[in-house]
Design an enzyme around this catalytic site. Structure first.
Site, short mmCIF file in Angstrom:
data_model
loop_
_atom_site.label_atom_id
_atom_site.label_comp_id
_atom_site.label_asym_id
_atom_site.label_seq_id
_atom_site.Cartn_x
_atom_site.Cartn_y
_atom_site.Cartn_z
N TYR A 1 0.82 -1.21 0.00
CA TYR A 1 0.00 0.00 0.00
C TYR A 1 0.86 1.26 0.00
O TYR A 1 0.42 2.30 -0.49
CB TYR A 1 -1.02 -0.03 1.15
CG TYR A 1 -2.23 -0.82 0.74
CD1 TYR A 1 -3.22 -0.24 -0.06
CD2 TYR A 1 -2.37 -2.16 1.07
CE1 TYR A 1 -4.31 -0.98 -0.50
CE2 TYR A 1 -3.46 -2.90 0.63
CZ TYR A 1 -4.43 -2.31 -0.15
OH TYR A 1 -5.50 -3.03 -0.60
N HIS B 1 -5.42 -2.75 6.80
CA HIS B 1 -4.77 -3.78 6.00
C HIS B 1 -3.78 -4.61 6.80
O HIS B 1 -3.03 -5.41 6.24
CB HIS B 1 -4.07 -3.15 4.79
CG HIS B 1 -5.04 -2.62 3.78
ND1 HIS B 1 -5.90 -3.44 3.10
CD2 HIS B 1 -5.32 -1.35 3.38
CE1 HIS B 1 -6.65 -2.70 2.29
NE2 HIS B 1 -6.33 -1.43 2.44
#
Ligand SMILES: [Ca+2]
Ligand SMILES: [Ca+2]
Ligand SMILES: [Ca+2]
Ligand SMILES: [Mg+2]
Ligand SMILES: [Mg+2]
Ligand SMILES: [Mg+2]
Ligand SMILES: [Mg+2]
Lengths: 738, 738
Positions: free
Chosen positions: B260, B417
């Protein structure tokens, strides 16, 4: 030609086997001006110098392959051959002395060396656990001896011949006729070992034994080798020439398959080279219409686009034309086969050459930019001594990214290394397996895995029919898995036609694997509008006198993406069966389809694949994974998908395999991720014809096929939905008349 | 610096975001003389020309990612940005017209476009199923608009701004505060999208909204996003600057993990570049001690030797520094970060550059041969806004073939996440995973797999502790798998010391994952005589108030070669457990060892690996394979090996992982196929110290470790077998006194 008419040479020069006096002079004259040769020489010199520094080790034999004594003796024969060559090329006596010292160490132990302590082999060696490896040793060592022959005194030579070479040759021949006197890659090595040392020693009686075998052997006609292969058929010819005559088809296909062909190529070719040098009157390279040179091209064609051999029969995956045996084959093939320039591109890829006359020629050709691409075409290779025992067909077609390659096997059994895999196939995209042949269950020379030898799972799994992408009747392998029966039969070619690059067809039948049942498999690689890549159309027609269960598995790789049918996964995994290989398959899911088609898509190596199959709502769709009943974790745990038809006499399996699309995890965009097949169906079938309808979103086509007449001039006509279709020749791909 | 003191620019030039007037002039002056730039330009031109030929497609939104409308709109924004750049560089109006025509088509549909029909997202977009992708669109399209700004008439601009850009910006911000007003990579994209269009339109009020978020949002403090992450904590700062402030540690580590971070790098850096060009007084690259530039180096260090990101938290394997986001990052980093020449070698590898001032500078640097190697060193990266929330340590050591790399994770949770994987690790040899982190259970943008979105197995498997190489207590994930609890804690560094390249150590503790239990894991990469490669020594000390079951799994790849213990394989496979990820593991075998050590060797990618573990004869040694309870075949069926200790309070797991030897199927020789460890044992342990004895055939060593004092100046002393060992600093590797 009459092979027995060999002349006794006046006084044999040395070296004369793979190096010749004139060749050595030419090599010396070219040193420093032929880059690939110079590079190989430097590498070999560095390797041998390191070994000389390390010192000679000749341990008392004890281990299996993978173990110290085995690997050491193996390294010794590889290095001593190189040292001999270096002595000739570089004129540096340290190499001759190294060869001499090592040979003397062997001569010292050999006379009192017992048979090898490991008892597994049907023909135990002395240095190694099997005569096969002892023969390897002598093939290489003979060359070393030839190179230092004139460096040694006559007394030294007499000593080596008396205490080492003659008893060594006797041991692997006279003392082990069950190893030496048969048609088998083992015997080839044995014959060549004896033949090579016979040439160096200029012993024509011994050479005769190499070429034609032992006159007497007293082999028990029921004796079998470790792989269950019969030692010898009654009346069978033996010796090197018989081993050249029988296992090679006129197309140069070696019946044991490419892995063993590769293994056998070295002794075949190095001995042929030596015979050509010493006994040119034998014209060995012209024997059987030049089969030896032809076999080199054949073997190169039996590889995927990366040069890996198709793992037919017992073959370890990953073996390729980068192996040292193929370096020899390519160089010798170039030199004695009329300087075929496409071989130079393979040699360039290999990046090394033989340090002899042939390697020099190749390196000069590459230096001079003579190479042309080696183009692998679609090819049919007959099997059997006379080319009438089935064969192997390879269909190749360029795809959007890489070549698609179908390997369809309808050959004879392949001697003791054969698998029960009639009409099986494997499918490749470039160097990736799309649908695999499992290969063998063995980790060659990795000691932890059964001493590096064949594992029991080779018999219980890898050789069984269920391990292959072909039809299995009643969960029983072809010929009931009986080697003797399987060896008596072969499949029959029905049609091989690659005249149209857009529709390439191989079709073959098998009527002996299951008595009372006939299998007729037709596979076509078709390039058609509406598809990104050529697809594989696969039609298996089955006729039987009885009701049976038929299974057709597909062994894919990668991750399942989707199916067009419902399935259930079990809470606990159970083996799919109890024997014939089924005991090794976990049943990981089962479903049925009521749409007429079963579609499975998967993802592997950044690409999508889909198999679409014509199925009835009774057909069982079974997911599997290899690995059950595997107490030593010997098997690879690869996935499979199987279509099962129960209680059926006559039927068809019809499948279409697509490669489509692309997904790169760096870009994260999936293109063409879905199958292009909207519907697949059998539009027509009777005794003589079958028509497969392939419907996509943009078109609707028929593959028309004549099952009883493969002539390319016959006219055919059938009616489908009141439309008449006419064609000439066995097949036609056509749009549907609307 | 005070960010709110932004000057209103006099009259904004165009282009001014990623291209500048002077930059364009420089690019034009250099065309034809900077190979990498020219090559990239040619590629981009060919791509855009093909799209222009294809014609503009602006379909009514309908699909998830992987579907046609999604992929088409995504392609549109990527192409329109490139077309804008080509217009500037090549002065060819066809590119400007293409941009204009496409923008007009969007402006035509946007005012009446409903929210996207797919309802899965917590923040549905209009063009795409989520605002996130709509924001991607605006980030790229703003750049295109900037490039054609002066090509358009004022009337045309007014139309586009009124009907497209302003309502678009309002929709992703004011209309979706739950998306826009938080700290999360989603919001970064939203903030940057609004900021970029604000810069083009020279709208300082809108820019303020981008930098500092919406003043009001009325977000429910209990609201969660699709991944179970909380939308917003009370009192939390929002907007671009807050998104820069919070998720980045002072070391430039982004708490969500490298996958990410890579995704967020593009908006962070492209907006920073634009701000630097338009509002240089903001000194955005100096913000938080230059964290943006620092983060580029950090991200490049979070890759294996082939450039693939370590798949920490939710990360798709295969994503690498070859992604377009990293091309941007490297070019921008080079240009604004003082021309770090090692970045040029990465850019050269990437083989393309940005078509702007930064890319030109990089391409010129490469042309002029300025690049130096990018050397990845052992590094410790702190996590948390202030660098005090644990971290990720990477230890690297050169091996006989490739680098060995340990990635040890003792960080904070990583927002929505994050995985429940305290003190977990993964281990690499070159670009190969030796012991893997599973990554995420998702096939990004592959429609067949749940629309390309997170699969339910991401929650039930990939995030669970058992999916990681770390300790699991009582078959329950860390923090009972509760996101809120997990987000409140982080592990603590005990020691990171790589001052001695032969003994590199990371040690960290975790006392909140299981209340009442403390885990202290110490991992060292040790280069020692008697081993071909550096080995990994892994020591987990567990102290608990209660008796528990502890599991420590190792997820390897490849084929088991051998064990030093007996085991049984089951007749049917059952799941190892019923929840917390255990339901997805098949139990494929179980054994015990009474030798004090459990040794497992396997083979992968031509190499051998062995893990040797100190075990009692009570410890269960369990073989596993992922894939149970997986009704859609979403999981990879990878193998694992687990050590289980039952009914235990305080204990140790001690393991030694070796890479050794080589086997090439072309050569068929196995070298160094066996482990060098003869015996591994805990020679000493008390509250303050542990000593691990590592015995090989050639030597006998102790790894001495202080568990309570990590200072590098403290003196320590323990007695083992009546010998006294003294050392300074937390650890010492020493030979056994004899
Ligand atoms: Ca096979
Ligand atoms: Ca993970
Ligand atoms: Ca890799
Ligand atoms: Mg054999
Ligand atoms: Mg390959
Ligand atoms: Mg998310
Ligand atoms: Mg890669």
């Amino acid at each position: 030609q009459n092979i027995s008419k060999t002349k006794k040479s006046a006084k044999l020069e040395h070296p004369s086997l793979i190096l010749t006096k004139s060749g050595v002079e030419k090599i010396k004259a070219n040193l420093g001006s032929v880059p690939l040769f110079d590079r190989t020489l430097a590498t070999v010199q560095a390797e041998v110098d390191a070994e000389i520094l390390n010192g000679i080790e000749v341990p008392i034999p004890k281990d299996f392959s993978g173990g110290y004594t085995h690997e050491r003796h193996k390294k010794n024969f590889l290095i001593i051959q190189k040292a001999g060559v270096l002595y000739q090329i570089l004129d540096d006596e340290k190499y001759a002395k190294y060869v001499k010292d090592m040979l003397f160490q062997y001569a010292k132990i050999y006379p009192t060396l017992p048979v090898h302590p490991q008892t597994r082999s049907y023909a135990r060696g002395k240095l190694f656990w099997q005569c096969l490896n002892d023969s390897n040793w002598l093939v290489y060592t003979s060359q070393a001896y030839d190179c230092v022959y004139n460096y040694l005194t006559e007394k030294e030579r007499n000593y080596l011949e008396k205490d080492l070479f003659r008893p060594f040759a006797k041991f692997i021949s006279v003392d082990n006729p069950q190893f030496y006197n048969r048609v088998h890659n083992h015997s080839t090595w044995g014959n060549v070992a004896v033949g090579m040392i016979a040439l160096v020693m200029d012993d024509s009686k011994l050479l005769e034994t190499a070429l034609h075998g032992l006159k007497k052997d007293n082999i028990d006609p029921n004796a079998k080798d470790n792989d269950g292969g019969f030692i010898k058929k009654k009346g069978q010819k033996v010796g090197f020439l018989a081993n050249l005559e029988e296992p090679f088809s006129p197309d140069g296909y070696y019946t044991e398959g490419p892995y063993y062909q590769r293994y056998a190529m070295y002794p075949f070719l190095v001995f042929a080279e030596a015979l050509q040098n010493v006994k040119p009157e034998l014209k060995i390279f012209e024997y059987k219409n030049g089969v030896l040179l032809k076999s080199i091209n054949t073997l190169l064609n039996l590889t995927d686009t990366e040069g890996n051999f198709f793992p037919l029969n017992d073959g370890q995956k990953g073996m390729s034309y980068f192996s040292r045996e193929l370096v020899s084959a390519v160089d010798i093939g170039y030199y004695y086969g009329g300087n075929q320039t496409d071989l130079l591109s393979i040699a360039k890829d290999q990046g090394e050459v033989l340090l002899d006359d042939t390697g020099l020629a190749v390196a000069i050709g590459i230096r001079d930019g003579l190479e042309t691409p080696f183009v692998k075409k679609s090819i049919n290779l007959t099997d059997g001594k006379n080319g009438d025992e089935g064969g192997v067909a390879i269909l190749r077609a360029p795809g959007s990214k890489e070549d698609l390659t179908l390997v369809m096997k309808y050959s004879a059994h392949g001697l003791s290394h054969g698998h029960f895999d009639k009409l099986s196939f494997s499918y490749y995209e470039g160097g990736h397996e799309v649908l695999q042949d499992y290969g063998m269950s063995r980790y060659v020379n990795i000691q932890q895995k059964g001493g590096g030898n064949y594992l029991k799972e080779n018999t219980t799994w890898a050789k069984q029919t269920i391990a292959h992408n072909t039809v299995i009747q009643n969960e029983t392998s072809h010929f009931k898995g009986d080697f003797e029966t399987g060896s008596s039969y072969h499949s029959e070619k029905y049609l091989f036609d690659v005249s149209n690059p857009k529709v390439q067809v191989i079709s073959a039948t098998e009527s002996n694997a299951y008595p009372g049942t006939t299998l007729h498999r037709t596979q076509a690689i078709i390039k058609q509008d509406g598809f990104e890549n050529p697809y594989l159309l696969d039609i298996v027609k089955i006729n039987s006198e009885t009701e049976n269960q038929y299974d057709l598995p597909f062994y894919y790789f990668g991750q399942i993406m989707s199916t067009n049918f419902k399935y259930n996964v079990p809470e606990v995994l159970k083996p799919l069966g109890s024997k014939n290989g089924y005991q090794h398959l976990w049943n990981t899911g089962e479903g049925k389809s009521d749409s007429g088609n079963a579609k499975l898509s998967w993802f592997n190596k950044e690409r999508f694949y889909t198999v679409t199959s014509v199925v009835s709502n009774e057909d069982e769709l079974i997911f599997t994974r290899i690995g059950a009943k595997d107490p030593d974790f010997n098997l690879r745990n690869d996935p499979g998908f199987m279509i099962r038809k129960k209680n059926t006499k006559d039927t068809y399996f019809v499948n279409l395999v697509e490669s489509h699309g692309h997904y790169d995890p760096v870009v994260e965009i999936a293109t063409n991720a879905f199958s292009s097949v909207k519907n697949l169906k059998i539009a027509y079938s009777d005794e003589a014809y079958v028509a497969i309808q392939i419907e996509t979103n943009s078109n609707d086509n028929l593959f028309l096929f004549s099952l009883k007449d493969s002539s390319n001039t016959s006219k055919h006509q059938i009616k489908i939905d009141n439309k008449t279709y006419e064609w000439i020749g066995a097949y036609k791909l056509t749009e549907i008349n609307k």
